[in-house]
Design a protein around this motif. Structure first.
Motif, mmCIF file in Angstrom:
data_model
loop_
_atom_site.group_PDB
_atom_site.id
_atom_site.type_symbol
_atom_site.label_atom_id
_atom_site.label_comp_id
_atom_site.label_asym_id
_atom_site.label_seq_id
_atom_site.Cartn_x
_atom_site.Cartn_y
_atom_site.Cartn_z
ATOM 1 N N SER A 1 0.080 0.057 -4.465
ATOM 2 C CA SER A 1 1.031 -0.726 -5.271
ATOM 3 C C SER A 1 2.370 -0.026 -5.379
ATOM 4 O O SER A 1 3.386 -0.665 -5.665
ATOM 5 N N TRP A 2 2.376 1.298 -5.213
ATOM 6 C CA TRP A 2 3.623 2.064 -5.227
ATOM 7 C C TRP A 2 4.137 2.216 -3.792
ATOM 8 O O TRP A 2 3.367 2.096 -2.832
ATOM 9 N N LEU A 3 5.422 2.516 -3.648
ATOM 10 C CA LEU A 3 5.925 2.863 -2.327
ATOM 11 C C LEU A 3 5.252 4.161 -1.903
ATOM 12 O O LEU A 3 5.046 5.053 -2.741
ATOM 13 N N PRO A 4 4.896 4.320 -0.625
ATOM 14 C CA PRO A 4 4.185 5.535 -0.202
ATOM 15 C C PRO A 4 5.069 6.779 -0.329
ATOM 16 O O PRO A 4 6.284 6.728 -0.110
ATOM 17 N N THR A 5 4.430 7.890 -0.679
ATOM 18 C CA THR A 5 5.150 9.167 -0.823
ATOM 19 C C THR A 5 4.576 10.248 0.103
ATOM 20 O O THR A 5 5.137 11.335 0.206
ATOM 21 N N VAL B 1 9.482 6.940 -10.454
ATOM 22 C CA VAL B 1 9.023 5.993 -11.467
ATOM 23 C C VAL B 1 9.351 4.598 -10.951
ATOM 24 O O VAL B 1 10.520 4.265 -10.732
ATOM 25 N N ASP B 2 8.340 3.790 -10.738
ATOM 26 C CA ASP B 2 8.528 2.472 -10.126
ATOM 27 C C ASP B 2 8.912 1.443 -11.188
ATOM 28 O O ASP B 2 8.118 0.603 -11.596
ATOM 29 N N HIS B 3 10.162 1.544 -11.634
ATOM 30 C CA HIS B 3 10.638 0.763 -12.777
ATOM 31 C C HIS B 3 12.069 0.313 -12.501
ATOM 32 O O HIS B 3 12.861 1.081 -11.937
ATOM 33 N N GLU C 1 -0.612 7.976 2.162
ATOM 34 C CA GLU C 1 -0.256 6.692 1.538
ATOM 35 C C GLU C 1 0.392 5.747 2.542
ATOM 36 O O GLU C 1 0.259 4.520 2.437
ATOM 37 N N VAL C 2 1.118 6.289 3.518
ATOM 38 C CA VAL C 2 1.685 5.463 4.586
ATOM 39 C C VAL C 2 0.555 4.801 5.374
ATOM 40 O O VAL C 2 0.591 3.599 5.677
ATOM 41 N N LYS C 3 -0.486 5.584 5.671
ATOM 42 C CA LYS C 3 -1.611 5.066 6.458
ATOM 43 C C LYS C 3 -2.432 4.050 5.657
ATOM 44 O O LYS C 3 -3.023 3.132 6.235
ATOM 45 N N ILE C 4 -2.482 4.220 4.312
ATOM 46 C CA ILE C 4 -3.196 3.246 3.470
ATOM 47 C C ILE C 4 -2.595 1.851 3.665
ATOM 48 O O ILE C 4 -3.298 0.840 3.635
ATOM 49 N N ARG C 5 -1.279 1.821 3.877
ATOM 50 C CA ARG C 5 -0.604 0.538 4.107
ATOM 51 C C ARG C 5 -0.763 0.049 5.548
ATOM 52 O O ARG C 5 -0.289 -1.034 5.892
ATOM 53 N N GLY C 6 -1.403 0.867 6.382
ATOM 54 C CA GLY C 6 -1.612 0.467 7.765
ATOM 55 C C GLY C 6 -0.403 0.681 8.659
ATOM 56 O O GLY C 6 -0.312 0.091 9.743
ATOM 57 N N TRP C 7 0.529 1.523 8.226
ATOM 58 C CA TRP C 7 1.740 1.767 9.008
ATOM 59 C C TRP C 7 1.573 3.008 9.878
ATOM 60 O O TRP C 7 1.006 4.003 9.455
ATOM 61 N N GLU C 8 2.119 2.946 11.071
ATOM 62 C CA GLU C 8 2.110 4.090 11.974
ATOM 63 C C GLU C 8 3.467 4.789 11.989
ATOM 64 O O GLU C 8 3.578 5.945 12.397
ATOM 65 N N TYR D 1 7.633 -4.351 -9.201
ATOM 66 C CA TYR D 1 7.511 -3.000 -9.757
ATOM 67 C C TYR D 1 6.194 -2.857 -10.507
ATOM 68 O O TYR D 1 5.751 -3.785 -11.202
ATOM 69 N N THR D 2 5.589 -1.682 -10.409
ATOM 70 C CA THR D 2 4.417 -1.410 -11.255
ATOM 71 C C THR D 2 4.870 -1.059 -12.667
ATOM 72 O O THR D 2 4.083 -1.108 -13.604
ATOM 73 N N ARG D 3 6.156 -0.641 -12.805
ATOM 74 C CA ARG D 3 6.759 -0.217 -14.071
ATOM 75 C C ARG D 3 6.162 1.099 -14.577
ATOM 76 O O ARG D 3 6.285 1.431 -15.750
ATOM 77 N N LEU D 4 5.537 1.849 -13.679
ATOM 78 C CA LEU D 4 4.864 3.083 -14.076
ATOM 79 C C LEU D 4 5.241 4.235 -13.140
ATOM 80 O O LEU D 4 5.595 4.011 -11.981
ATOM 81 N N PRO D 5 5.119 5.479 -13.619
ATOM 82 C CA PRO D 5 5.290 6.624 -12.721
ATOM 83 C C PRO D 5 4.198 6.610 -11.655
ATOM 84 O O PRO D 5 3.105 6.078 -11.868
ATOM 85 N N HIS D 6 4.485 7.228 -10.521
ATOM 86 C CA HIS D 6 3.482 7.335 -9.451
ATOM 87 C C HIS D 6 2.274 8.118 -9.982
ATOM 88 O O HIS D 6 2.420 9.070 -10.749
ATOM 89 N N PRO D 7 1.067 7.708 -9.596
ATOM 90 C CA PRO D 7 -0.154 8.379 -10.098
ATOM 91 C C PRO D 7 -0.191 9.881 -9.828
ATOM 92 O O PRO D 7 -0.930 10.613 -10.506
ATOM 93 N N LYS D 8 0.577 10.379 -8.866
ATOM 94 C CA LYS D 8 0.564 11.817 -8.552
ATOM 95 C C LYS D 8 0.981 12.668 -9.759
ATOM 96 O O LYS D 8 0.709 13.858 -9.804
#
Length: 653
Positions: free
Chosen positions: A9-13, A37-39, A17-24, A289-296
């Motif tokens: 749900s967040w942009l990959p960091t 912070v995705d806000h 996380e890039v691979k979770i989205r299936g991107w090469e 936006y998730t409106r939340l900080p990244h889970p990391k």
């Protein structure tokens, strides 16, 4: 954190996380000086989501480490289109240092407020590293640090005149101001296959080219050339004269293209986009936006800046105040871009349904809380205007200052079944609520808005910013006479007493501003003391790039008149001015007496230094009764303390 959100749900960091989205591979990689912070209140998140909405594969590297082997700059590889760089939501030097140039103890945009995660001059530092690692990949810089340093500017922290940030960083393009419009156009052209090196006529961008190269033409633009960087270095008055052109062109509906020679290069600053339409600004705020900080960051502690705005709603951008010490109009523009009521209430509903929402909004506002949906009555008049402020020295007769749409927004928010109360945490332009000053508005509408705010949207204290009491200083600040604050205080007091609210009015003031003399500060202390205030919200003037006050501070000249002006600059002068805010501290009183005697102002000594019997007497606060007469009352707490003392004496007897 809501269980509805997954890591994707967040942009990959990270690569994972890039691979979770299936991107090469990635199209854009964004480097930011803030924690992620995705806000929609955090610029890097907005830019990331805009890029994503254009169909690109985007990752963000928040607060990359610049003190190790620079692994953070290469871990995601090389993007197909460009790197994007921002220092974050604040200028990195303002974020890292106080007005007295001391290192701050906390960084509000880092988990746990930890410092040391954002380098000084972050945009330049990040860009230089990227250009060294990937010299063939374009770097686009933006955000407030890049925006306000887009031309020759004074840097307070190094105490020197610096060239534009493109020169110092080596970036290929600068996007200034609110980045959505130029960024969308940039991406659209790149997707069409236009080479990056040919992107020379996108509005609200700046770039460098060789002086010898032919300037790309645009038949709809006019050009204006300002004094070269070298001339500015050699003559402070010349530097000051540049700023008038820069400020006026930046705030026009249809500005000219600005050109400046920088040694062998030519700086080209394209005109700004027109103010965002309601549809355009809604599109920016309605992104997922998730409106939340990244889970990391879950185990690293709260991010102070996020905690402050977690349950707030931004309803507009821009400010037509044009205050000479403020950078809002230089970055967001003087014309107001307002969201639709539908978009605002949609976000209200989203926040109200978050798991940890307790029913209270900390703010429904913007840069200046009460400018929502305000604009020119006749747009053609605004299109020709070059004034930096729409409300100074008087409110423009063409400005619609109706507060009715804002009152309706507040009431609509409070009707939501899960909202118990919404507060206004943004600064309110109190002068626009004084009928004698705001002659454009319907007095009844102003009264309704003021009563709505004071009665339903103030959490104990209403903060406003008169900034000073001296009319000459206020004139330079582009602020109204302090007499307007007296009038507003009377309005506030009447509502406060009639409604039995027991609220406090908290004024903000600035010391050491250009044109402010020691005697002005003494008068400020005396006048606010006479009104019953012991000042708390005070600060020393901090010179930041792209403001009239900073140009005066460095050059000694007003950019519009080119007349010489005084500014407190030495450490002693600044400390002395600031000291008058705290006249009530015993350790300051002998010094105050000495200073006021030396300038022949014994009359102020009598007003500022309390006599012994006044010290023992309970503090009296002043208010205006229903008949408009000035009266005093002793606070309930003080009465109780006095009665306890009397009881104690009786018991001893």
């Amino acid at each position: 954190m809501s269980q509805d959100y997954r890591l994707s749900s967040w942009l990959p960091t990270t690569n994972k996380e890039v691979k979770i989205r299936g991107w090469e591979e990635l199209d854009v990689i964004l480097f930011s000086g803030d924690a992620y912070v995705d806000h929609p209140s955090f610029g890097p998140a907005v830019i990331g989501r805009i890029i994503e909405s254009c169909g690109l594969r985007i990752a963000i590297v928040p607060q990359p480490n610049v003190n190790d082997n620079l692994q953070d700059f290469v871990k995601l590889g090389k993007p197909n289109l460009f790197f994007a760089v921002t220092s974050g939501t604040m200028d990195s030097m303002v974020s890292n240092y106080t007005a007295s140039k001391k290192k701050r103890d906390k960084d509000a945009y880092t988990p746990n407020g930890d410092k040391g995660f954002r380098p000084d001059y972050a945009t330049t530092v990040y860009t230089k590293i990227l250009k060294e690692k990937f010299p063939d990949v374009p770097v686009v810089i933006g955000g407030i640090e890049a925006s306000l340093r887009r031309v020759t500017h004074y840097d307070y922290w190094s105490d020197q005149l610096m060239p534009n940030i493109l020169t110092t960083s080596g970036a290929d393009m600068l996007i200034y101001g609110m980045g959505e419009q130029p960024l969308r156009e940039l991406i659209a052209l790149l997707k069409k296959g236009v080479p990056f090196s040919s992107l020379r006529t996108i509005k609200q961008t700046a770039y460098l080219q060789s002086k010898e190269d032919k300037l790309q033409k645009n038949k709809n633009w006019e050009d204006v050339e300002i004094a070269s960087h070298t001339k500015c270095l050699n003559d402070k008055k010349t530097f000051a004269g540049n700023f008038k052109v820069i400020e006026q062109e930046s705030n026009k509906t249809f500005g000219r293209r600005i050109l400046q020679e920088v040694e062998n290069d030519l700086l080209v600053i394209n005109p700004p986009f027109p103010t965002m339409t309601e549809e355009e600004i809604d599109a920016s705020f309605d992104l997922p936006y998730t409106r939340l900080p990244h889970p990391k960051y879950n185990k690293r502690g709260p991010i102070p800046a996020f905690e402050m705005i977690k349950f707030s709603i931004n309803i507009h951008r821009g400010c037509f105040g044009g205050c000479s010490f403020c950078t809002i109009s230089a970055h967001q523009g003087k014309f107001i871009a307002s969201r639709s009521k539908e978009s605002i209430l949609k976000e209200v509903d989203t926040v109200a349904n978050m798991p940890d929402f307790k029913g209270y909004f900390s703010d429904i506002g913007g840069p200046s809380a009460n400018m929502y949906q305000m604009k020119g009555k006749v747009q053609e008049i605004c299109d020709k205007c070059v004034a930096p402020s729409c409300i100074n020295p008087v409110i423009c007769s063409n400005l619609d200052t109706s507060h009715k749409p804002l009152t309706e927004i507040y009431q609509a928010v409070d009707r939501h079944p899960k909202v118990k109360k919404s507060f206004i945490g943004s600064g309110i332009r109190y002068d626009m609520l004084v009928p004698e000053f705001n002659k454009n508005a319907d007095p009844k509408e102003l009264e309704e808005y003021t009563e709505e705010v004071i009665t339903h949207h103030v959490s104990g204290r209403l903060k406003v910013a008169p900034e000073h009491t001296s009319d000459p200083v206020l004139k330079l600040m582009r602020k109204p006479s302090f007499s307007n604050f007296h009038q507003f205080k009377n309005i506030f007091d009447k509502i406060n007493i009639r409604k039995k609210l027991n609220l406090q009015l908290i004024p903000y003031f600035i010391s050491s501003h250009p044109a402010s003399e020691l005697e002005d500060m003494a008068n400020l202390a005396a006048e606010t003391k006479d009104m019953g205030f012991k000042l708390e919200q005070v600060q020393g003037f901090t010179p930041t790039p792209m403001t009239v006050a900073t140009v005066i501070y460095y050059s000694g000249y007003h950019p519009y008149t080119l007349k010489e002006m005084k500014t407190p600059k030495s450490k002693k002068d600044k400390e002395d001015q600031h000291r008058f805010f705290f006249w009530y501290k015993k350790e300051n009183q002998p010094w105050i007496k000495k200073v006021l005697k030396s300038v022949g102002r014994e009359d102020l000594i009598e007003r500022l230094i309390p006599k012994e019997e006044e010290v023992r007497r309970p503090k009296r606060q002043k208010f205006t009764d229903k008949k408009g007469k000035q009266k005093e009352f002793v606070s309930v707490l003080k009465k109780e303390k006095t009665s306890f003392k009397k009881r104690g004496k009786r018991n001893k007897r």
